[in-house]
Design an enzyme around this catalytic site. Structure first.
Site, PDB file in Angstrom:
ATOM      1  N   ASP A 190       5.038   2.664  18.463  1.00 57.25           N
ATOM      2  CA  ASP A 190       4.738   1.584  17.529  1.00 57.25           C
ATOM      3  C   ASP A 190       5.257   0.290  18.155  1.00 57.25           C
ATOM      4  O   ASP A 190       6.209   0.322  18.945  1.00 57.25           O
ATOM      5  CB  ASP A 190       5.422   1.864  16.192  1.00 57.25           C
ATOM      6  N   ASP A 192       4.788   4.318   9.625  1.00 61.43           N
ATOM      7  CA  ASP A 192       4.700   5.202  10.790  1.00 61.43           C
ATOM      8  C   ASP A 192       4.852   6.674  10.410  1.00 61.43           C
ATOM      9  O   ASP A 192       4.557   7.551  11.226  1.00 61.43           O
ATOM     10  CB  ASP A 192       5.789   4.856  11.820  1.00 61.43           C
TER      11      ASP A 192
END
Length: 669
Positions: A330, A532
């Protein structure tokens, strides 16, 4: 037995005549409590397995020792019936075989337990970090109470040089705190009002008062301890193979032992010789070493990881990390510092202050890092914020709300497309900002763009180094973000990443992971936010940053306490070393049986190799201890230095055990 051996070699000793006639009855008296008191656990295990229709290590010990004991008892009673006395020389008594077997196996278990105890040192060290008492304000007075009595909401006082007892928020005071036990950073962190403090960290110079938030089992340290405990009690998928081998191995060994007895008996070797070969095969083939191969390695590895700030949720993540082909990072808060700052405020038809006021007023209801940076920038500029009505966060797009009766939108290009707002007049300015690696957000009323707020988030100091190391290990590295492609490409270039997944909505991140998996790749996802967590769960291995949300940390199979991306490299290297060690242990356990069973079955008797049952038991005990010792060599793991001792250990063990077998066989013969 020892007395008989000594007196047989030295018949002239005065004790010879006095001792020899009583050897049978003395052996029976000494061996019986060993067989049925010390060996009771083996019988219980044998009976439990039998009720479930299976066999275990206890089955082999119970069968082997019972054979030796009851065969000797039969010969003893036959002598009593025939001769009418228990005095005198009685042939074919092997009470010592049963007694020695049980003693050696228990000795091996004790040595194994002591060795395995060393694998739990990480938890013991972590538990030793906890404070024992806390100074709490009760009825206006500071009193010392056991840490177990601290309640959420209590005001806790910490003086210079004291440990912080529980997690909380500073409400008064200024100090520096050594958080190295959590983060690995030796430089103390400044703490002031509003900052978070963690239990077991060390207060340095100033005094602090803080409000207790997480106590007992909810503190960061307690969660780490629980994490490691759960991991050390877990099984890796490869353990299923070991369990399957063991479940089939024991009945096969019993079959080989029976076949050994029958063959030698038919060859005319005699019942005694055939029975001793039967017992030796039963004992030498105990699959204890196979059963220890995986769990001991996992215990050492998870403990070693915890020492380095890498929390591994058991055997499954360890094994998954060993099989990775690709790793996805990420962007915000993972590759980057996650603390973006406003760099540009552009106004179209309004003043920059008006644009900043509207943007910050809209974002004050959002928890996104970019929102925090805009609100913070407005406060630093002294811009007064307005109240926002009908606020709504639009995941992956931006926010909307009403200020002073006027509707506004703040977000990315996708939001503009959704609201049918043209960006043609400002497209060039927008592209320039994005090419510089900045995240640019468009502010619009219901019809046109009235401003742009650009925010930049710099990459972490270790990101580029970590990415380069992962590439050097043969992994494909990807970056995933909701940012537009230009901004994403700029950050990716700084990090050394070529594969970029940009403009991905939070709910689409898991789908992107799945696409790579459908290509046959084993994928790891590294992230820190709530958005996430689906991707962390979808990936073959989820790696959560320790600074992230609770849900991300709970979803991740590995948690990096220090937020250092180089720990991703360390975790993968530790995984590879651990799986390699498990394979070494399994090879060694199988190697041990491959060379041990034929010797025990007396197949090499022609060359003088005969393994007595008691020495077979001793060799079996040493094999278990050796597997545990081999696992303990993982304590020398280092992410950079090569651990030659650990790598070469199986070779030395194999050579050593071959020599040990030959030595025992020569003694037996």
């Amino acid at each position: 037995m020892l007395g008989f051996m000594v007196l047989s070699f030295f018949p002239a000793l005065p004790l010879h005549t006095a001792f020899m006639p009583y050897m049978g009855i003395v052996s029976l008296i000494l061996a019986t409590p060993v067989q049925f008191w010390l060996g009771a656990g083996f019988y219980r295990g044998f009976w439990s397995s039998l009720k479930m229709g299976t066999f275990s290590m206890d089955s082999l010990i119970a069968i082997g020792t019972s054979t030796a004991y009851f065969y000797s008892l039969y010969n003893f009673l036959s002598h009593l019936v025939t001769e009418g006395t228990v005095i005198g020389e009685i042939h074919d008594l092997y009470f010592e075989v049963a007694a020695f077997l049980i003693t050696f196996v228990l000795l091996g278990k004790w040595m194994e337990t002591r060795a395995k105890g060393q694998t739990g040192e990480a938890i013991q060290k972590l538990m030793g970090l906890q404070a024992k008492t806390a100074r709490v304000l009760r009825n206006g007075e500071a009193v010392d109470v056991p840490i177990e009595e601290v309640q959420p909401g209590d005001t806790v006082i910490v003086r210079p040089g004291e440990k912080i007892p529980v997690d909380g928020i500073v409400i008064k005071g200024l100090s520096s705190v050594d958080e190295s036990m959590l983060t690995g950073e030796s430089i103390p962190v400044e703490k002031k009002e509003g900052d978070r403090v963690f239990g077991a960290t060390m207060n340095k110079h100033g005094s602090l008062e803080f409000r207790a938030e997480k106590v007992g089992t909810e503190t960061a340290l307690s969660r780490i301890i629980r994490f490691v405990e759960d991991a050390q009690g877990s099984k890796a998928p490869i353990q299923a193979f070991a369990d399957w081998v063991s479940s089939w191995f024991v009945p096969v060994v019993i079959g080989i032992a029976i076949l050994t007895f029958v063959v030698w008996w038919l060859l005319g070797a005699g019942v005694t010789f055939a029975l001793l070969a039967f017992v030796s095969v039963i004992v030498i083939a105990c699959p204890c070493a196979m059963g220890l191969a995986t769990p001991t390695s996992i215990m050492v590895a998870t403990g070693k990881g915890a020492e380095q700030g890498i929390l591994i949720r058991g055997g499954e993540p360890l094994e998954a990390a060993n099989k990775l082909d690709a790793i996805i990072f990420d962007k915000t808060g993972t590759l980057t510092k996650g603390k973006p700052e406003v760099t540009d405020v552009l106004a179209f038809g309004n003043t920059e202050e008006q644009v900043l006021r509207i943007a910050a007023s809209l974002e004050q209801g959002s928890e996104h890092p970019l929102a925090e940076s805009i609100v913070k920038h407005a406060k630093e500029k002294g811009v007064a914020l307005s109240s926002t009505e009908s606020f709504k966060a639009i995941p992956g797009h931006g926010v909307e709300g009403s200020i002073d009766g006027q509707s506004y939108f703040l977000g990315n290009r996708k939001l503009m497309e959704r609201e049918n707002v043209s960006i043609g007049d400002v497209a060039a300015r927008l592209q320039t900002l994005e090419d510089e690696g900045k995240t640019a957000m468009l502010l619009t009323d219901s019809s046109k763009v009235i401003g742009i707020v650009a925010v930049a988030d710099t990459i972490k100091d270790t990101s580029k180094e970590a990415v380069a190391m992962l590439k050097g290990m043969g992994l494909q590295v990807y970056m995933i973000t909701g940012d537009n492609r230009r901004t994403a490409q700029a950050i990716a270039r700084q990090s050394g990443i070529e594969n970029v997944l940009a403009e991905v909505l939070p709910e689409e991140k898991a789908s992107e992971v799945k696409k790579l998996q459908e290509q046959g790749k084993k994928v790891a996802m590294v992230g820190d936010g709530i958005n996430d967590s689906p991707a962390l769960a979808q990936a073959d291995l989820g790696i959560a940053m320790g600074s992230g949300t609770d849900i991300a940390m709970e979803t991740g199979g590995i948690v990096l306490v220090k937020n250092d991306l180089r720990d991703v490299v360390t975790a993968i290297k530790l995984s590879r070393a651990t799986v390699n060690k498990i394979h070494q242990n399994m090879f060694f356990a199988l190697f041990f049986n491959v060379i041990g069973i034929p010797i025990a079955a007396r197949a090499f008797m022609h060359w003088g190799l005969i393994l007595r049952p008691e020495l077979a038991g001793l060799a079996m005990a040493f094999s278990s201890v050796s597997v545990v010792t081999n696992s303990l060599l993982l304590k020398g793991f280092h992410p950079i230095r090569k651990n030659w001792v650990s790598d070469l250990a199986p070779v030395f063990l194999a050579i050593g055990f071959t020599a040990l077998f030959i030595f025992f066989a020569k003694i037996s013969s």
